[in-house]
Design an enzyme around this catalytic site. Sequence first.
Site, PDB file in Angstrom:
ATOM      1  CB  SER A 152      12.506  13.526  46.294  1.00  0.00           C
ATOM      2  OG  SER A 152      13.598  12.851  45.708  1.00  0.00           O
ATOM      3  CG  HIS A 206       4.591  10.772  38.024  1.00  0.00           C
ATOM      4  ND1 HIS A 206       4.930  11.277  39.247  1.00  0.00           N
ATOM      5  CD2 HIS A 206       5.176  11.584  37.119  1.00  0.00           C
ATOM      6  CE1 HIS A 206       5.677  12.344  39.096  1.00  0.00           C
ATOM      7  NE2 HIS A 206       5.839  12.549  37.805  1.00  0.00           N
ATOM      8  CG  ASP A 226      10.594  -4.227  24.742  1.00  0.00           C
ATOM      9  OD1 ASP A 226       9.556  -4.528  25.364  1.00  0.00           O
ATOM     10  OD2 ASP A 226      10.575  -3.718  23.610  1.00  0.00           O
ATOM     11  CB  THR A 276      15.772  -7.076  28.748  1.00  0.00           C
ATOM     12  OG1 THR A 276      14.490  -6.454  28.874  1.00  0.00           O
ATOM     13  CG2 THR A 276      15.626  -8.583  28.734  1.00  0.00           C
ATOM     14  CG  HIS A 278       8.099  13.622  41.954  1.00  0.00           C
ATOM     15  ND1 HIS A 278       7.546  14.478  42.864  1.00  0.00           N
ATOM     16  CD2 HIS A 278       7.880  14.177  40.735  1.00  0.00           C
ATOM     17  CE1 HIS A 278       7.029  15.516  42.231  1.00  0.00           C
ATOM     18  NE2 HIS A 278       7.203  15.355  40.946  1.00  0.00           N
ATOM     19  CB  SER A 327      11.876  -8.465  31.340  1.00  0.00           C
ATOM     20  OG  SER A 327      10.904  -9.288  30.739  1.00  0.00           O
ATOM     21  CE1 TYR A 338       5.857  19.683  42.126  1.00  0.00           C
ATOM     22  CE2 TYR A 338       5.775  20.437  39.853  1.00  0.00           C
ATOM     23  CZ  TYR A 338       6.269  19.582  40.816  1.00  0.00           C
ATOM     24  OH  TYR A 338       7.168  18.614  40.468  1.00  0.00           O
TER      25      TYR A 338
END
Length: 596
Positions: A209, A49, A536, A541, A158, A538, A401
């Site tokens: 959240s 997700h 990219d 970065t 989330h 990591s 939901y």
Amino acid sequence: GLHENPYLIGVGRADCTGPPGDVPLVLKELEVKYGILYRQDNVILSGTHTHSGLGGYFQYTLFMITSKGYIKPSIKAIVNGIVKSIDIAHRNIKPGRIYMSKGELEESNLNRSPHSYLNNPAEERNKYKSNTDKQVTLLKFTDLDGDGMGMLSWFAVHAVSMNYTNQMVSSDNMGYASYLLEQEKNIGFLPGEGPFVAAFASSNLGDASPNIRGPFCANTGLPCDYLNSSCPIGGLKMCVALGPAGSDMFNNTKIIGENIFKRAKDLYGKARQEVRGPLHAAHQWVNMTDVTVQLNSTHTSRTCKPALGHSFAAGTTDGGGDLNFTQGAVEGDPFWDGIRDALLGAPSNETQDCHQPKPILFSTGEMTWPLPWHPISTTAQGTFSNAEVVVAGLCNIYTHYITTYEEYQIQRYEGASTIYGPHTLSAYIQKFRGLAKAIAEGKEQELPKGPEPPFFKDSQLFSLLPAAAVDKKPINTTFGEVLERVDPEYTVGDVASVTFVAGNPRHSGDIVRDKTFVTVEKYHNSTAHWDVVHTDASWETRFHWVKNGAESNATIEWHIPLSAQAGSYRIRHFGHYKQRKGFLETCYTHFNTVTA
């Protein structure tokens, strides 16, 4: 005594640089390779997700609109990545053991619709000490020698620490937790490589959240309106939930991700309760628009054709909508309802009555042009156990939901997005009970298969995203040329930034899957060799692509970690540019290097 057969366990990972895939395509690929070994009833796709992935992969109209339609390279990368990960796991299968561990995790999730939760009966709420599920459940996989192969954990939050202003691809807080644990277990490997796989899956995260400081008005700093999550000036868009580091989304991701990682690492180390016994799976397609729900011994009700309420368009405190909708709307709006009726047709009286008290914004179950707008059939995967139940959310297909009947009455975002009506939850419980009963009685094979949903061919799907144009560059430059150089020297904690003349990253398409747009490399005097220390993938970065008409730049940042060793480093950018020669458009490779 008799020693039972061990489980056969394989783990694998692959780059899919995008969100969870559509099940039918994956299963078609698996059938070609493995025959009937991996099937609809024993393959579950469960998303880690993120709200910062690529769009254009879901075969229903509502979800295509937000990404300008169906984007074939997006789905191709996802399917290829999923199949490759299964290939790797299949090749690595060995006898092993599974251990379970569970524990609470605080300060990492917050109920973003507490007003709805309070509408649940007191006797229900009194069973729990919080309005949010705090439990982490973890499975540890080892070989027969006890050496770790991987782990799978569930926690209800989330992946929206990277908020709606973010324009970078990110695996968010769950991805960062996985990154940390895999880096610790796979010493000497780059991110996404190495034998140990740490999977952080989605659980019952609907209203949970990671922005734990709650919703505040960005312009005044005061709390938002409790019911409608809006602000006196600026309305809905001004109401933003803050993470533990306030509005700094990178630090919010880091803090929540670290919390989840630390708890998982602790539970992994403590996992002693061995999981034993045979594996069972039950699967059934269900027409969720027409389920008769037995409420008690004398009363029944039924689910509805899918529809989204007005508060769906309001968004959440993790990302509000751009229009004048608010959460908690139980009445329609004549202006928006008039536009809906003119463009899409009014919802039928039957659907409006079925969904009460939801004011219907989109009656998606009654709309079929250009394709169905919502899944009608859904799949339920059930397992029976008298010990531990895990809700593995976001599996196989997305159906928005599921709130309780009582939460539905409040019609905040989650209730407005409960698409099959107020009895949606009861219908799911009823169906899962049926699956569990079939497993308990050993009758999984006798379950009716149910109505399989349609599988849409490429020719039926629409795309509003034009092909990326040819690339242009400033006069007297070449693609990959450095426009803004790095400083000659940095210390740990600094940010090294470099800007290149670049092509559109879309031109790299499938070419960069399993590769990278970025490397940070360190020079070793003894070997006279550059070793890659970051890609990219990591955390250290960041790859920004900035478009200016037909020209574009790539800016690469290296956030130098405290663990960085002294020495000579270089930053490299790999990409492709498209040029037209005559009537042909051709992609060429470009890459360049800057050394500090």
